[in-house]
Design a protein around this motif. Structure first.
Motif, PDB file in Angstrom:
ATOM      1  N   SER A 113      53.070  43.324  39.901  1.00  0.00           N
ATOM      2  CA  SER A 113      52.646  44.365  38.965  1.00  0.00           C
ATOM      3  C   SER A 113      52.052  45.548  39.716  1.00  0.00           C
ATOM      4  O   SER A 113      50.993  45.408  40.323  1.00  0.00           O
ATOM      5  CB  SER A 113      51.573  43.815  38.020  1.00  0.00           C
ATOM      6  OG  SER A 113      52.110  43.552  36.777  1.00  0.00           O
ATOM      7  N   THR A 117      45.125  53.784  40.857  1.00  0.00           N
ATOM      8  CA  THR A 117      43.826  54.261  40.402  1.00  0.00           C
ATOM      9  C   THR A 117      43.583  55.635  40.993  1.00  0.00           C
ATOM     10  O   THR A 117      43.730  55.818  42.201  1.00  0.00           O
ATOM     11  CB  THR A 117      42.700  53.330  40.888  1.00  0.00           C
ATOM     12  OG1 THR A 117      43.133  51.983  40.811  1.00  0.00           O
ATOM     13  CG2 THR A 117      41.459  53.515  40.045  1.00  0.00           C
ATOM     14  N   TRP A 150      47.954  49.612  43.940  1.00  0.00           N
ATOM     15  CA  TRP A 150      47.671  48.195  43.700  1.00  0.00           C
ATOM     16  C   TRP A 150      48.974  47.416  43.564  1.00  0.00           C
ATOM     17  O   TRP A 150      49.980  47.937  43.078  1.00  0.00           O
ATOM     18  CB  TRP A 150      46.879  48.008  42.395  1.00  0.00           C
ATOM     19  CG  TRP A 150      45.534  48.643  42.380  1.00  0.00           C
ATOM     20  CD1 TRP A 150      45.270  49.984  42.330  1.00  0.00           C
ATOM     21  CD2 TRP A 150      44.265  47.976  42.396  1.00  0.00           C
ATOM     22  NE1 TRP A 150      43.906  50.185  42.311  1.00  0.00           N
ATOM     23  CE2 TRP A 150      43.269  48.978  42.347  1.00  0.00           C
ATOM     24  CE3 TRP A 150      43.885  46.634  42.430  1.00  0.00           C
ATOM     25  CZ2 TRP A 150      41.906  48.663  42.348  1.00  0.00           C
ATOM     26  CZ3 TRP A 150      42.530  46.327  42.428  1.00  0.00           C
ATOM     27  CH2 TRP A 150      41.554  47.338  42.396  1.00  0.00           C
ATOM     28  N   ASP A 152      49.580  43.665  41.782  1.00  0.00           N
ATOM     29  CA  ASP A 152      48.772  42.688  41.051  1.00  0.00           C
ATOM     30  C   ASP A 152      47.299  43.092  41.137  1.00  0.00           C
ATOM     31  O   ASP A 152      46.978  44.229  40.858  1.00  0.00           O
ATOM     32  CB  ASP A 152      49.031  41.262  41.558  1.00  0.00           C
ATOM     33  CG  ASP A 152      50.485  40.829  41.274  1.00  0.00           C
ATOM     34  OD1 ASP A 152      51.117  41.426  40.380  1.00  0.00           O
ATOM     35  OD2 ASP A 152      50.974  39.924  41.947  1.00  0.00           O
ATOM     36  N   ASP A 153      46.423  42.200  41.554  1.00  0.00           N
ATOM     37  CA  ASP A 153      44.989  42.546  41.566  1.00  0.00           C
ATOM     38  C   ASP A 153      44.498  42.907  42.961  1.00  0.00           C
ATOM     39  O   ASP A 153      43.314  42.786  43.264  1.00  0.00           O
ATOM     40  CB  ASP A 153      44.168  41.385  41.000  1.00  0.00           C
ATOM     41  CG  ASP A 153      44.423  40.097  41.781  1.00  0.00           C
ATOM     42  OD1 ASP A 153      45.344  40.102  42.629  1.00  0.00           O
ATOM     43  OD2 ASP A 153      43.724  39.104  41.549  1.00  0.00           O
ATOM     44  N   GLU A 154      45.413  43.388  43.801  1.00  0.00           N
ATOM     45  CA  GLU A 154      45.091  43.640  45.196  1.00  0.00           C
ATOM     46  C   GLU A 154      45.318  45.111  45.532  1.00  0.00           C
ATOM     47  O   GLU A 154      46.363  45.661  45.195  1.00  0.00           O
ATOM     48  CB  GLU A 154      46.017  42.748  46.041  1.00  0.00           C
ATOM     49  CG  GLU A 154      45.776  42.771  47.504  1.00  0.00           C
ATOM     50  CD  GLU A 154      46.784  41.871  48.248  1.00  0.00           C
ATOM     51  OE1 GLU A 154      46.426  41.382  49.319  1.00  0.00           O
ATOM     52  OE2 GLU A 154      47.932  41.687  47.773  1.00  0.00           O
ATOM     53  N   ARG A 155      44.349  45.737  46.196  1.00  0.00           N
ATOM     54  CA  ARG A 155      44.556  47.105  46.664  1.00  0.00           C
ATOM     55  C   ARG A 155      45.394  47.059  47.942  1.00  0.00           C
ATOM     56  O   ARG A 155      45.040  46.343  48.881  1.00  0.00           O
ATOM     57  CB  ARG A 155      43.217  47.775  46.967  1.00  0.00           C
ATOM     58  CG  ARG A 155      42.447  48.189  45.726  1.00  0.00           C
ATOM     59  CD  ARG A 155      41.097  48.771  46.088  1.00  0.00           C
ATOM     60  NE  ARG A 155      40.133  47.716  46.395  1.00  0.00           N
ATOM     61  CZ  ARG A 155      38.919  47.932  46.898  1.00  0.00           C
ATOM     62  NH1 ARG A 155      38.536  49.156  47.181  1.00  0.00           N
ATOM     63  NH2 ARG A 155      38.109  46.927  47.136  1.00  0.00           N
TER      64      ARG A 155
END
Lengths: 260, 260
Positions: A113, A117, A150, A152-155
């Motif tokens: 995903s 930001t 990003w 998923d939930d990773e920068r």
């Protein structure tokens, strides 16, 4: 100590001297430990947490500092990743195609995903060097949009886009920063016809490390892009920084180069 | 301390918090020194030797260890290079096109003299994983040719080529290792129709650092290539390792990707 390459053919050993280069067979202690840890990691599934530094030091009969250096190498290369205060087996690097497809599309194709930001979006008087690249007059207004990338939930990266305000006058009010800038341009009727890219490896600056959440001085892949519109005029200048431990780039080359 | 990107637009400063990321304005001491050294380097011609660590430490009011860390960063990134016991301003990175052209041709186009030194050439029983990639049976004989790559009088990379012995049975007696392998294949009537490449950043192993003459753990650019013949069959597998401080790679992208 023998070393086996990813093809399975040993790369060390053999005659004592090859082409004037001594193959002396001595390996720094930390690298010997790195080989042992690599062997351990190869046998573990993604996400498995490794034994502590102390346990590894005992197991391999090495100093903790030596183990730490070996782990640091494998973290920088993306074989391991931090998990709380411990260290876990990392997944394979993302493979991003070098193509005109956007970051968003590339990450989606791998079943991850994508997200972005906004760090900064404002207009500046265009500096001389950028003006030459973008075919603008010095001092003409140019947007600088900076976004953290990003997966998923990773920068995983940091992207700076520079585009003439004239090309997208309402960028700051119209554009959703968590969407594809190329889609936005296409919707506005801006043709996106090609790009020149240059890829190199650099170290993360303290600010970049802070924004991406990486250790400082992590090797990064930096892509400079200058894209063109349908008339061949410069459209945007992009500076994309990707975590070297999480990304690789792929290219499919076809025989169209007349010089090859 | 303000920081100016290569486009000339400042990347620091401004509001105290942006999108939840603190822009606290504090920069590690070594990085502040790095900025001062970068400013100094920007004003000097290629090849100019820098003042000693001690002189720089005095000039910037910093500890020698701090100056050393800043210089180390700039060495790893290729802004500086070792010159005897001192440090000199480095030239621009070589720009190698990602194309089917060989290393030899790419370096020549930049007005540099390419060279290759043989490290190893011998046949091995093909390991399982490589056999899949090359479309061979496991255990069939495969050449492994390893060469150090040169540009002028500088070692810049290390290349391992894997090709079925059946494709080039007399490679060890016919081929001049300091020439282009692709030219040799073409002369033998082997069509070279395309390739898939994957590019990533890795750290030099002790053996690689020794062969290329770089400091250990220098970030390198590693290119995996699998090339195909005119019938679409795998032709060779190549692992090319380039000094990250001396090389960048360029690609020209055209709008032919149907998904973009």
């Amino acid at each position: 100590m023998a070393r086996v390459s990813e093809t399975g053919i040993p790369q060390d050993g053999g005659s004592p001297v090859r082409a004037g280069v001594p193959e002396h067979g001595r390996v720094p202690k930390y690298y010997a430990v790195r080989l042992l840890v690599t062997e351990l990691v190869d046998g573990l599934p993604e996400g498995r947490v490794l034994p502590t530094e102390r346990e590894l030091a005992e197991r391999f009969g090495a100093a903790r500092e030596t183990v730490r250096q070996a782990l640091r190498d494998l973290l920088l290369e993306g074989r391991l990743r931090r998990r709380g205060r411990g260290t876990a087996v990392a997944g394979a690097k993302l493979e991003q195609p070098l193509s005109l497809a956007s970051y968003t599309e590339g990450v989606r194709r791998q079943g991850r995903s994508p997200g972005r930001t906004l760090v900064d979006l404002r207009s500046w008087p265009c500096p001389a060097k950028l003006a030459v690249e973008l075919g603008l007059g010095e001092g003409e207004p140019v947007w600088h949009m900076e976004r953290v990338l990003w997966a998923d939930d990773e920068r995983v990266g940091l992207e700076s886009t520079y585009v003439a305000v004239e090309r997208a006058p309402r960028l700051d009010v119209e554009f959703d920063p968590d969407s594809s800038f190329y889609s936005y341009l296409r919707e506005r009727g801006e043709a996106f016809a090609g790009a020149d890219e240059r890829l190199e490896t650099v170290l993360a600056t303290p600010r970049e490390a802070l924004l991406i959440g990486t250790p400082p001085a992590l090797p990064m892949l930096l892509i400079h892009r200058l894209s063109r519109d349908g008339q061949g005029r410069p459209l945007e200048r992009v500076r994309s920084l990707y975590r070297g431990d999480r990304f690789s780039f792929t290219a499919r080359l076809e025989r169209s180069d007349p010089d090859s």
